[in-house]
Design a protein around this motif. Structure first.
Motif, PDB file in Angstrom:
ATOM      1  N   ALA A   1       0.827  -1.216   0.000  1.00 43.32           N
ATOM      2  CA  ALA A   1       0.000   0.000   0.000  1.00 43.32           C
ATOM      3  C   ALA A   1       0.856   1.259   0.000  1.00 43.32           C
ATOM      4  N   ALA A   2       1.914   1.248   0.802  1.00 43.05           N
ATOM      5  CA  ALA A   2       2.758   2.439   0.885  1.00 43.05           C
ATOM      6  C   ALA A   2       3.481   2.685  -0.430  1.00 43.05           C
ATOM      7  N   GLN A   3       3.968   1.615  -1.010  1.00 46.39           N
ATOM      8  CA  GLN A   3       4.672   1.764  -2.297  1.00 46.39           C
ATOM      9  C   GLN A   3       3.714   2.205  -3.402  1.00 46.39           C
ATOM     10  N   LEU A   4       2.493   1.694  -3.299  1.00 43.15           N
ATOM     11  CA  LEU A   4       1.494   2.121  -4.295  1.00 43.15           C
ATOM     12  C   LEU A   4       1.231   3.618  -4.162  1.00 43.15           C
ATOM     13  N   ALA A   5       1.059   4.058  -2.909  1.00 45.12           N
ATOM     14  CA  ALA A   5       0.788   5.481  -2.680  1.00 45.12           C
ATOM     15  C   ALA A   5       1.918   6.320  -3.265  1.00 45.12           C
ATOM     16  N   GLN A   6       3.129   5.873  -3.040  1.00 47.26           N
ATOM     17  CA  GLN A   6       4.281   6.613  -3.562  1.00 47.26           C
ATOM     18  C   GLN A   6       4.275   6.617  -5.094  1.00 47.26           C
ATOM     19  N   ALA A   7       3.950   5.480  -5.657  1.00 45.84           N
ATOM     20  CA  ALA A   7       3.934   5.389  -7.122  1.00 45.84           C
ATOM     21  C   ALA A   7       2.854   6.301  -7.715  1.00 45.84           C
ATOM     22  N   TYR A   8       1.682   6.273  -7.109  1.00 45.24           N
ATOM     23  CA  TYR A   8       0.612   7.146  -7.624  1.00 45.24           C
ATOM     24  C   TYR A   8       1.003   8.615  -7.496  1.00 45.24           C
ATOM     25  N   GLN A   9       1.638   8.954  -6.366  1.00 45.06           N
ATOM     26  CA  GLN A   9       2.043  10.354  -6.187  1.00 45.06           C
ATOM     27  C   GLN A   9       3.062  10.738  -7.254  1.00 45.06           C
TER      28      GLN A   9
ATOM     29  N   GLN B   1      -7.951   1.978  -3.503  1.00 46.66           N
ATOM     30  CA  GLN B   1      -7.938   2.816  -2.303  1.00 46.66           C
ATOM     31  C   GLN B   1      -6.687   3.707  -2.294  1.00 46.66           C
ATOM     32  N   ALA B   2      -5.574   3.123  -2.669  1.00 42.68           N
ATOM     33  CA  ALA B   2      -4.328   3.903  -2.677  1.00 42.68           C
ATOM     34  C   ALA B   2      -4.449   5.077  -3.636  1.00 42.68           C
ATOM     35  N   MET B   3      -4.968   4.823  -4.807  1.00 40.37           N
ATOM     36  CA  MET B   3      -5.060   5.912  -5.778  1.00 40.37           C
ATOM     37  C   MET B   3      -6.061   6.972  -5.326  1.00 40.37           C
ATOM     38  N   ALA B   4      -7.216   6.516  -4.803  1.00 39.69           N
ATOM     39  CA  ALA B   4      -8.215   7.487  -4.347  1.00 39.69           C
ATOM     40  C   ALA B   4      -7.634   8.374  -3.242  1.00 39.69           C
ATOM     41  N   LYS B   5      -6.892   7.761  -2.333  1.00 35.96           N
ATOM     42  CA  LYS B   5      -6.301   8.557  -1.249  1.00 35.96           C
ATOM     43  C   LYS B   5      -5.300   9.572  -1.793  1.00 35.96           C
ATOM     44  N   VAL B   6      -4.537   9.168  -2.765  1.00 33.90           N
ATOM     45  CA  VAL B   6      -3.558  10.092  -3.337  1.00 33.90           C
ATOM     46  C   VAL B   6      -4.281  11.232  -4.074  1.00 33.90           C
ATOM     47  N   ILE B   7      -5.339  10.895  -4.758  1.00 32.65           N
ATOM     48  CA  ILE B   7      -6.114  11.966  -5.435  1.00 32.65           C
ATOM     49  C   ILE B   7      -6.608  12.959  -4.386  1.00 32.65           C
ATOM     50  N   VAL B   8      -7.183  12.415  -3.315  1.00 32.42           N
ATOM     51  CA  VAL B   8      -7.716  13.276  -2.258  1.00 32.42           C
ATOM     52  C   VAL B   8      -6.608  14.162  -1.698  1.00 32.42           C
TER      53      VAL B   8
END
Lengths: 735, 432
Positions: A48-56, A98-105
């Motif tokens: 999840a953390a790596q996904l968040a970083q990737a999306y960012q 969820q990771a992408m939605a959180k990053v969008i938010v």
């Protein structure tokens, strides 16, 4: 010093190159990352953390590109962003979604984000957002940018988390602007938020009728008893601006109840709304919500068909015509045939326009028990009713219908008779074929003839043999009817057998019909040469009128063997045979007959009649034989012109030349257009020729048109030539 | 119009969903004497909504009929609105004894046009995103409706419209006029009657638009109600290209207002394929976007395995090619019909075979059905089912993955994100 400066410059250049390379690598990294996150490139397993970083990182790469000054260039990057969302929200990838939605938010507050980009971000939350997105969207509903607020409202409407309903409800409590209230009401309705009914119901009393209407619609979307109760609260009050909307909403709830098999409550709703609408119509100065009455009775047809049937019969007999015209459709959609039968019973006493509609209904339902009432209007004073009754009997399709239509097909006249015949030709159903076959077999000659004709039209298997039998009948009318019917089944008939029948036929009418049947059979024969050979054999073995009839069918087969026989006949000393041969040559289907036709036409001893026949045949071949060698057609043109005895035929040849796209013909036409008796015809033909050349050789076509224009033959020719020069030739000769 | 009966015809109406596709319902052409038509009071009074590119032919046709009277026009563009009003009044003035006529009203809001009790029927010829709202308002006001294809922007809109037509007894025609062309009917009859055996593959050519684009903001022209033009769709800045009516692009190229070529030509060709396969009340079960593994072409599948490939080359440059186990049918506009074996094209139908609904004039079929209260050749349910194919093809394209569809329950299966596309939320204050 110089060396030092040079070193610094070199370092600067190297640095610039390195920076450019770094930027390029970064862009390449960003593009690759986006590809991974769109599922278009292999990606490492990420938590999840790596996904968040990737999306960012992906957003950091895309954001400037989505905000570029070159506005059209933004689109591709918007779509990449959208594709990331679509891929993240695929089934079985909740962590990614969820990771992408959180990053969008997390990025929505960025100060460097353009409004249109922020709209696009929120649009993605509408498509992939869930509980994690709600707080941010709630915040955005208070944005100064009203478009952004509405994007957020719509994203909440689609958000599956229950907290979205709470947020929308809370917002509705404080909403003031009408449009905003309407949006919130609509979102709650779309979410089918039963917990919102009470609050939405309050909006039914909003001073703005648009808001109140939106509340009614929202309640109808939510449905259920509580919504209905709230809506009745308004319907039972004096008529107001939203009363009709409320009634429509109740109808929708009744339909929803019916879909859930709650027909009792659905029926109650329909009756109440129907009574409400009917009561209104009693006031001549009041509104007439006839469409509400229609919808209510339609709903009632499912819940209480007896009551609805009784009502539609009353309406159609003596009611509001706007409701009456739809009553037939209500019966059409009814789950049983009872309403249709009730209307069928009163059919004869209805006004003609209702009769037509009810007849259509009976036809649609194909109800055998209604044949009686339909027959009672079959002889109406109104042709339209008679035609509709014929259609209906055709549709019902049974022996009784077939008998009734046969009677009209034999004894009727005009459009009604034609309709009966067309109906019988296509009628299907129990014992229909038997009725027609029996009528063909025996009885009144007129009826038999009509039935025999129908056998051909219906083309049922085995019909050819039956028709062959009738063709041999001693009665000429029957025989003739059978030969006529054979034209419709010519592809099923053997030409040789038919030729034998022709030989046995007596009587001018029957023989003429037989000849037509034979021509049809030859036209449709799969092996034309064999079929022609069979007929040729019988030509050789026959005499007199039979020989002539057989001979004159051969152009339908064509081919060298047939042409040889016809050519011989055309040179026969027997006048009747000679004429038949020349006539047949005149109809020959291909260019092979050209020489012999010209030979006949150019022979000074040929009679004027035969000369005209031959000339016409040759002219036809000039115009229609596109597949013949061009040179042969050109030669035929010139021969025909040179051998024409009279100016009339010369004019016709000149006109025909316009269909032969050859420079020689163009040259000849130009010469004729310059002087002489055929100037006008030649000029017109030349312009036509130029028009037809446009596609293949635009320049030559324009050149020819220009030359004709220069001759200034007539205004008509000039304008046509000019049209060709513009590249848009006129159609038709228009003399 | 010529009638063509069939046993299967009544199945269409009454034997439930499975038989709907066998539709052979024909309108009866009723001479005006029955209705006293041509007397002004007996003419069908008409309102025209959306006076753009597509309305031209409809308006011209209606103005040429003496059994129809156009009473009102409606458009969000003031210039276009007034121009249409002028066209109507000039046409009627030319027919009037005194050469004068002033009796056509021009509306910005379709709601006002639909509220007029003296209007019987309306044409809805707006961009796709307005079809449902205008049509539903008209249906609920008791009007009969002709709605241009594709019937809807979303699947839910179609379900609502079809249900509303049944509720309110509306005579509804979808502008899929290929159904009223001889060659398409004949091709469908050949397929339906099994003359080419079991059909397994269908190619159809829809062509392509330029990709959508982001557009810079431009000033909104005076007299043009841009907010109303956008209506229920998301807000984007005004740009003339966005609102332009253009067969080659304009609003048609944007996903916000339609389904691009799937909606533009698919609404015609997918419609004929549905007709030919007898699937008018149902539809495919799987939609695969172009480029998905094993799929060079956008493809949708019916439950029996029959597949439809978009933009696969079609024999002879035809629009649709049906390939069966025993032959092929190729068909296009302009009466082009080719078959293998060749004789099928001209072979007549037996009385016992399926004869499909026979119409040769799509607008005229609607007018006839209004008078007789019959079902049109392309009613709302058929239009909805065809539009559903257009939308699902578009959804699969945008999501970049196959979509599974249950045509009986009308649900997207096993993909919650895709399910959200069943309908689109509407911008305030626009409510369906």
């Amino acid at each position: 010093m110089r060396n030092k400066l040079s070193s610094i410059a070199n370092c600067g250049i190297i640095l610039a190159v390195l920076l450019a390379l770094a930027a390029s690598a970064q862009a390449q990294d960003g593009a690759d990352l986006v590809k991974q996150l769109c599922g278009k490139a292999d990606a490492p397993v990420r938590d999840a953390a790596q996904l968040a970083q990737a999306y960012q990182e992906a957003i950091d790469y895309l954001m400037p590109l989505m905000s570029a000054d070159d506005v059209p260039s933004r689109y591709n990057y918007q779509i990449m962003f959208q594709d990331m969302g679509s891929y993240a929200a695929r089934p079985g990838a909740e962590t990614e979604r969820q990771a992408m939605a959180k990053v969008i938010v997390a990025n929505l507050d960025r100060a460097d984000m353009l409004d249109v980009v922020r709209h696009w971000f929120v649009l993605q939350l509408e498509r992939i957002g869930a509980g994690e997105s709600v707080p941010a969207l709630v915040k955005l509903m208070a944005a100064d940018d009203r478009h952004l607020a509405d994007y957020a409202r719509r994203a909440l409407e689609k958000n599956p988390d229950p907290s979205a309903t709470e947020a929308l409800l809370e917002k509705l409590s404080s909403a003031e602007e009408a449009a905003w209230k309407i949006g919130l009401l609509n979102s709650l309705g779309q979410r089918r938020a039963a917990e919102a009914i009470e609050r939405i119901a309050e909006s039914l009393g909003d001073a703005d009728p648009n808001v109140a209407s939106a509340a009614a619609t929202a309640l109808s979307n939510i449905g259920g008893a509580a919504s209905a109760k709230a809506l009745f609260g308004v319907l039972n009050k004096p008529l107001g601006p939203v009363s009709v909307k409320v009634a429509q909403a109740l109808i929708d709830i009744a339909q929803e109840r019916t879909a859930h098999n709650d027909v009792v409550n659905a029926g109650k709703l329909c009756v109440a709304v129907y009574n409400w609408a009917t009561k209104l119509t009693r006031d001549p100065n009041g509104p007439n919500p006839f469409s509400i009455r229609v919808a209510a009775i339609n709903g009632l047809m499912t819940c209480d068909p007896d009551k609805a049937t009784e009502e539609i019969v009353n309406i159609i007999r003596d009611g509001d015509p706007r409701v009456g015209r739809v009553a037939v459709q209500v019966a059409r959609q009814a789950p049983t045939t009872a309403p249709m039968r009730a209307l069928a019973r009163v059919l004869p006493e209805l006004p003609p326009h209702y009769q037509v509609q009810v007849l259509g209904l009976i036809a649609d339902r194909g109800d055998l028990s209604s044949v009686g009432p339909v027959k009672r209007v079959l002889h109406s004073d109104y042709e339209a009713v008679r035609l509709a009754a014929i259609d209906t009997l055709t549709e019902i399709g049974c022996d009784e219908s077939a008998e009734a239509l046969l009677d009209i097909a034999v004894n009727g006249s005009g459009a009604v008779q034609r309709a009966a015949r067309e109906g019988l030709a296509l009628m299907a159903g129990p014992r229909v074929e038997e009725v027609i076959r029996a009528s063909a077999a025996s009885g009144d000659v007129k009826k038999r003839s009509a039935a025999i004709g129908l056998l051909g039209k219906r083309r049922v298997p085995g019909v050819a043999e039956a028709l062959m039998g009738y063709a041999a009948d001693a009665n000429e009318e029957i025989s003739s009817a059978a030969f006529k019917a054979m034209v419709d089944v010519a592809d099923m008939v053997d030409a040789g057998t038919l030729a034998d029948l022709v030989a046995k036929t007596s009587g001018q009418g029957a023989r003429s019909s037989a000849g037509a049947a034979l021509r049809a059979a030859l036209t449709k024969a799969p092996d034309k040469a064999a079929a022609a050979e069979a007929v040729i054999e019988r030509v050789r073995n026959s005499t007199g009128e039979v020989k002539v009839t057989l001979l004159m069918s051969l152009d339908a087969a064509g081919g060298p063997a047939a042409l040889q026989v016809v050519t011989e006949a055309a040179q026969s000393s027997d006048e009747a045979l000679r004429e038949a041969g020349i006539r047949t040559l005149g109809n020959w289907p291909d260019f092979a007959a050209a020489d012999v036709l010209m030979k006949i036409a150019s022979n000074s001893e040929t009679s004027l009649t035969h000369y005209v026949l031959a000339m016409r045949g040759a002219l036809r071949l000039i115009v229609t034989s596109d597949s013949a060698p061009l040179e042969d057609r050109v030669n035929l043109c010139f021969k025909a012109f040179d051998n024409a005895r009279r100016d009339d035929e010369k004019r016709q040849v000149v006109a025909a030349m316009g269909a032969v796209p050859s420079p020689k013909v163009a040259e000849r036409l130009l010469a004729l257009a310059k002087e002489g008796d055929f100037k006008a015809e030649a000029a017109l033909a030349a312009v036509e020729l130029a028009g037809s050349m446009l596609r293949r050789d635009r320049e030559a076509a324009r050149d020819l048109a220009q030359k004709i224009r220069d001759l200034n033959v007539s205004d008509d020719v000039n304008s046509r030539a000019e049209a060709v020069m513009r590249g848009r030739p006129m159609r038709g000769r228009g003399r | 119009m010529k009638k063509k009966p069939s046993l299967s015809r009544r199945d269409f109406m009454f034997k439930g969903a499975a038989a709907l596709g066998a539709a052979v319902v024909f309108p009866r052409v009723v001479p005006s004497t029955v209705f006293g038509a041509n007397a002004p009071s007996n003419r069908i009074t008409m309102g025209m909504i959306g006076m753009g590119l597509m309305m031209g032919g409809h308006l011209h046709g209606m103005l040429g009929r003496n059994d129809v009277q156009v009473l009102a026009v409606c458009d969000v563009d003031g210039r276009r609105r007034e121009s249409a009003k002028g066209q109507v009044e000039r046409a009627y003035a030319n027919q009037a004894a005194d050469g004068a006529y002033k009796g056509c009203d021009a509306y910005l809001e379709y709601e006002k046009l639909c509220a007029r009790p003296d209007i019987d029927a309306v044409f809805v010829v707006t961009p796709d995103h307005w079809h449902a709202m205008c049509s539903l308002a008209a249906i609920k006001a008791g009007k009969d409706v002709y709605c241009q294809k594709p019937m809807t922007l979303t699947i839910r809109e179609g379900r609502l419209m079809s249900d509303a037509c049944k509720q309110y007894g509306t005579v509804f025609q979808v502008g899929s006029q290929q159904r009223s062309e001889w060659a398409f009917r004949k091709a469908s009859e050949i397929v339906r009657n099994g003359w080419i055996g079991k059909v397994h593959t269908i190619y159809t050519s829809l062509g392509s638009f330029a990709p959508p684009t982001t557009l810079p903001a431009q000033p909104i022209p005076e007299g043009f109600d841009y907010d109303r033009w956008l209506g229920p769709t998301p807000w984007f800045p005004y740009n003339a290209e966005r609102v332009k009516g253009d067969y080659g692009g304009g609003w048609r190229r944007f996903w916000e207002y339609g389904s691009r070529k799937n909606g533009d030509w698919g609404a015609h060709h997918f419609d004929i394929i549905q007709w030919a396969l007898g699937m008018d009340d149902s539809g495919p079960v799987k939609f695969v976007p172009k480029g998905w593994p094993g799929h060079r072409y956008q493809t949708h599948y019916y439950a029996d395995g029959t597949k439809v490939l978009r933009d696969h080359p079609v024999w002879g440059g035809h629009m649709i090619q049906f390939i069966g186990t025993e032959g092929e049918v190729m068909v296009s506009r302009g009466g082009r019909l080719d078959t293998r074996p060749v004789e099928l094209a001209q072979a007549p139908l037996l009385p016992s075979e399926i004869h499909l609904y026979d119409s040769s004039d799509h607008d005229g079929n609607w007018i006839d059905c209004i008078r007789t209260r019959s079902t049109t050749i392309c009613p709302a349910e058929i239009g909805h089912r065809t539009a559903t194919i257009c939308h699902l093809s578009g959804i699969a394209e945008r999501l970049g993955r196959p979509i599974h569809w249950d045509p009986a329950e009308e649900r997207i299966l096993d993909d919650p994100a895709a399910e959200r596309w069943y309908d689109r939320p509407r911008r305030a204050p626009y409510v369906l």
